[in-house]
Design a protein around this motif. Structure first.
Motif, PDB file in Angstrom:
ATOM      1  N   ARG A 110       0.813  -1.224  -0.243  1.00 30.92           N
ATOM      2  CA  ARG A 110       0.222   0.035   0.017  1.00 30.92           C
ATOM      3  C   ARG A 110       0.821   1.243  -0.078  1.00 30.92           C
ATOM      4  O   ARG A 110       0.732   2.294  -0.786  1.00 30.92           O
ATOM      5  CB  ARG A 110      -1.076  -0.036   1.011  1.00 30.92           C
ATOM      6  CG  ARG A 110      -1.979   1.015   1.224  1.00 30.92           C
ATOM      7  CD  ARG A 110      -2.986   0.966   2.545  1.00 30.92           C
ATOM      8  NE  ARG A 110      -3.522  -0.337   2.493  1.00 30.92           N
ATOM      9  CZ  ARG A 110      -3.337  -1.285   3.311  1.00 30.92           C
ATOM     10  NH1 ARG A 110      -2.516  -1.299   4.220  1.00 30.92           N
ATOM     11  NH2 ARG A 110      -4.141  -2.495   3.037  1.00 30.92           N
ATOM     12  N   GLU A 136       1.546   5.965  -7.378  1.00 34.46           N
ATOM     13  CA  GLU A 136       0.411   6.322  -8.344  1.00 34.46           C
ATOM     14  C   GLU A 136       0.578   7.913  -8.929  1.00 34.46           C
ATOM     15  O   GLU A 136      -0.008   8.121  -9.745  1.00 34.46           O
ATOM     16  CB  GLU A 136      -0.701   6.448  -7.185  1.00 34.46           C
ATOM     17  CG  GLU A 136      -1.323   4.941  -6.867  1.00 34.46           C
ATOM     18  CD  GLU A 136      -2.518   5.229  -5.820  1.00 34.46           C
ATOM     19  OE1 GLU A 136      -2.617   6.285  -5.307  1.00 34.46           O
ATOM     20  OE2 GLU A 136      -2.809   3.925  -5.473  1.00 34.46           O
ATOM     21  N   PHE A 188      -2.943  -3.692  -6.219  1.00 31.61           N
ATOM     22  CA  PHE A 188      -2.214  -2.531  -6.261  1.00 31.61           C
ATOM     23  C   PHE A 188      -1.667  -2.664  -7.823  1.00 31.61           C
ATOM     24  O   PHE A 188      -0.601  -2.858  -7.997  1.00 31.61           O
ATOM     25  CB  PHE A 188      -0.775  -2.830  -5.262  1.00 31.61           C
ATOM     26  CG  PHE A 188      -1.532  -3.120  -3.674  1.00 31.61           C
ATOM     27  CD1 PHE A 188      -1.947  -2.014  -3.156  1.00 31.61           C
ATOM     28  CD2 PHE A 188      -1.436  -4.317  -3.435  1.00 31.61           C
ATOM     29  CE1 PHE A 188      -2.056  -2.232  -1.725  1.00 31.61           C
ATOM     30  CE2 PHE A 188      -1.739  -4.621  -2.077  1.00 31.61           C
ATOM     31  CZ  PHE A 188      -2.219  -3.342  -1.305  1.00 31.61           C
ATOM     32  N   SER A 225       2.499   1.584  -3.331  1.00 32.49           N
ATOM     33  CA  SER A 225       1.420   2.232  -4.360  1.00 32.49           C
ATOM     34  C   SER A 225       1.129   3.461  -4.253  1.00 32.49           C
ATOM     35  O   SER A 225       1.072   4.223  -5.127  1.00 32.49           O
ATOM     36  CB  SER A 225       0.197   1.414  -3.941  1.00 32.49           C
ATOM     37  OG  SER A 225      -0.695   1.721  -4.867  1.00 32.49           O
TER      38      SER A 225
END
Length: 309
Positions: free
Chosen positions: A159, A166, A204, A162
């Protein structure tokens, strides 16, 4: 200029880290395939006891640990750089986290029943048993994550990765750097070696896209070299001179002393030799082997323990 010789095996995650760095820097290299478990007589002839994978050999100089190997390759080929100028310290910190916390979470997650079936399902039972015993011996004294804890940790780590990926193509900068290669290799292992466990990545997509970009870098140009031939190359060469390197004494151990160096954890086998350099970043031991001749074995300071014999 002496050839770069990488001692590795195909399924070694830390070897994949260095194979990709070699590809990224478009460096030609010699590929020596070594056994994944002991005995490793040619490795020990070169390293004096250190048996973790990979090793980088340049003539009679042997470089241990991928953190140091990355520095050596950066010196050999500065561009493209592994260390973004404005984030050099952060890249090293992230890489150290990836090589330790992320790595062990990924390994503990992968080595659940379905993952073990992927790894050892086509292997003779005695070979799988030997591999397990070898790795248990390397982990003496370590606290091993339980599967549930490893799964929770890996999800949290993915997470966090990610969230960075992003908004940008790579973890620290616009182009791949040390942190990317370090974070990639344990995830590569889960995805390629234990595909039945790879569903954890599905939540993800930015991590998966980044992994695809990293994989596309490839391993560059390399030729096979027999392990015994690599030992002969070391025997025929002279180690690089260390005279003039700044001595940084943190232990009260003088240059010229007999010392041992061993990892802080995992793979605690020692290498013994004469301490000929102790710089801000690394130790260098001179040792002589009946087959490899006189070699210099180099270790990073961080993650390793220096002791007087």
């Amino acid at each position: 200029m002496s050839d770069l010789i990488l001692h590795h095996f195909a399924t070694s995650p830390f070897s994949e880290k260095i194979r990709l760095v070699l590809g990224y820097k478009q460096l030609a290299w010699k590929s020596v395939h070594i056994p994944p478990i002991m005995p490793k007589p040619d490795v020990v002839a070169l390293s004096g006891g250190y048996r973790k994978t990979p090793l980088l050999q340049i003539g009679a100089d042997i470089y241990c640990d991928t953190a140091l190997i990355c520095d050596v390759l950066e010196h050999r080929q500065p561009q493209p750089s592994l260390y973004p100028p404005q984030h050099k310290g952060m890249a090293r910190i992230l890489a150290q986290w990836a090589d330790t916390s992320l790595f062990w979470a990924a390994m503990a997650y992968a080595m659940q029943p379905k993952g073990l079936a992927d790894m050892f399902g086509n292997m003779p039972p005695e070979a799988a048993k030997a591999f397990g015993e070898d790795r248990r011996a390397m982990q003496v004294g370590m606290t091993r994550l339980r599967p549930a804890d490893a799964t929770a940790a890996l999800k949290s780590y993915l997470r966090r990765l990610s969230e960075s990926l992003e908004s940008q193509a790579c973890l620290v900068d616009a182009t791949p750097g040390l942190a990317d290669f370090a974070a990639y290799h344990p995830l590569w292992y889960v995805r390629t070696r234990t595909p039945s466990m790879a569903g954890i990545f599905d939540a993800f997509p930015s991590v998966l896209a980044w992994m695809d970009r990293m994989a596309a870098i490839g391993h560059g140009q390399h030729d096979k070299l027999a392990s015994g031939d690599a030992v002969a190359i070391a025997a025929a060469a002279e180690p690089l001179p260390v005279a003039g390197q700044t001595f940084q004494d943190e232990h009260g151990i003088a240059l010229g002393s007999r010392v041992t160096v061993a990892a802080e954890s995992f793979g605690l086998e020692t290498t013994e030799g004469e301490l000929v350099a102790a710089t801000r970043m690394h130790y260098t031991l001179r040792r002589t082997d009946p087959r490899a001749g006189t070699v210099h074995v180099h270790f990073p300071r961080v993650g390793y323990v220096l002791k007087a014999v």
